[in-house]
Write a protein that holds these residues in place. Sequence first.
Motif, PDB file in Angstrom:
ATOM      1  N   SER A 139       0.841  -1.182   0.000  1.00 52.73           N
ATOM      2  CA  SER A 139       0.000   0.000   0.000  1.00 52.73           C
ATOM      3  C   SER A 139       0.884   1.242   0.000  1.00 52.73           C
ATOM      4  O   SER A 139       1.889   1.299   0.703  1.00 52.73           O
ATOM      5  N   ILE A 140       0.515   2.207  -0.800  1.00 51.67           N
ATOM      6  CA  ILE A 140       1.201   3.504  -0.825  1.00 51.67           C
ATOM      7  C   ILE A 140       0.127   4.583  -0.852  1.00 51.67           C
ATOM      8  O   ILE A 140      -1.046   4.302  -1.064  1.00 51.67           O
ATOM      9  N   LYS A 141       0.555   5.814  -0.671  1.00 55.41           N
ATOM     10  CA  LYS A 141      -0.357   6.949  -0.779  1.00 55.41           C
ATOM     11  C   LYS A 141       0.297   7.979  -1.692  1.00 55.41           C
ATOM     12  O   LYS A 141       1.487   8.243  -1.586  1.00 55.41           O
ATOM     13  N   ALA A 142      -0.469   8.528  -2.602  1.00 54.56           N
ATOM     14  CA  ALA A 142       0.018   9.572  -3.501  1.00 54.56           C
ATOM     15  C   ALA A 142      -0.900  10.781  -3.379  1.00 54.56           C
ATOM     16  O   ALA A 142      -2.109  10.644  -3.232  1.00 54.56           O
ATOM     17  N   ILE A 143      -0.285  11.962  -3.438  1.00 55.23           N
ATOM     18  CA  ILE A 143      -1.033  13.210  -3.257  1.00 55.23           C
ATOM     19  C   ILE A 143      -0.592  14.208  -4.318  1.00 55.23           C
ATOM     20  O   ILE A 143       0.601  14.342  -4.591  1.00 55.23           O
TER      21      ILE A 143
END
Length: 136
Positions: free
Chosen positions: A5-9
């Motif tokens: 899981s990763i998060k991109a903004i």
Amino acid sequence: MSNYSIKAISNASNDAIIQLKELNISFGITEKTSETLPNPAELFLGSFAACILKNVERFSGLMQFGYKKAELLVNAVRLENPPRMDELTYELTIYTQDEKLNSTLLKKNIEKFGTIYNTVKQTCKISGNIIVHKNV
């Protein structure tokens, strides 16, 4: 089975970041940073390269060879319609004086056991070679 899981903004008209564990990686999504920050295609190639280099390290232990450094050059051909990567080529250079390095077997292991490698090869052609530098 493993899960990731990763998060991109991103912010409108600015650049974006990917949050990976304790690291933020900036990448370009605008014209103003197209020459200074990696774009999504370059991040994709970086993931492919990271997979290969991780497996060099992994198989150095399993195949019992030592190396000082590994360098990888990856090139890609992008088609326009539909936009996609069509062909990847790589050149892996391993700097070692260890006679136990079997580069043919290493290449076979990288191509068989690389997660990103195997994902990419489902949709595009991959070719590559390994060069062993003994002058270390």
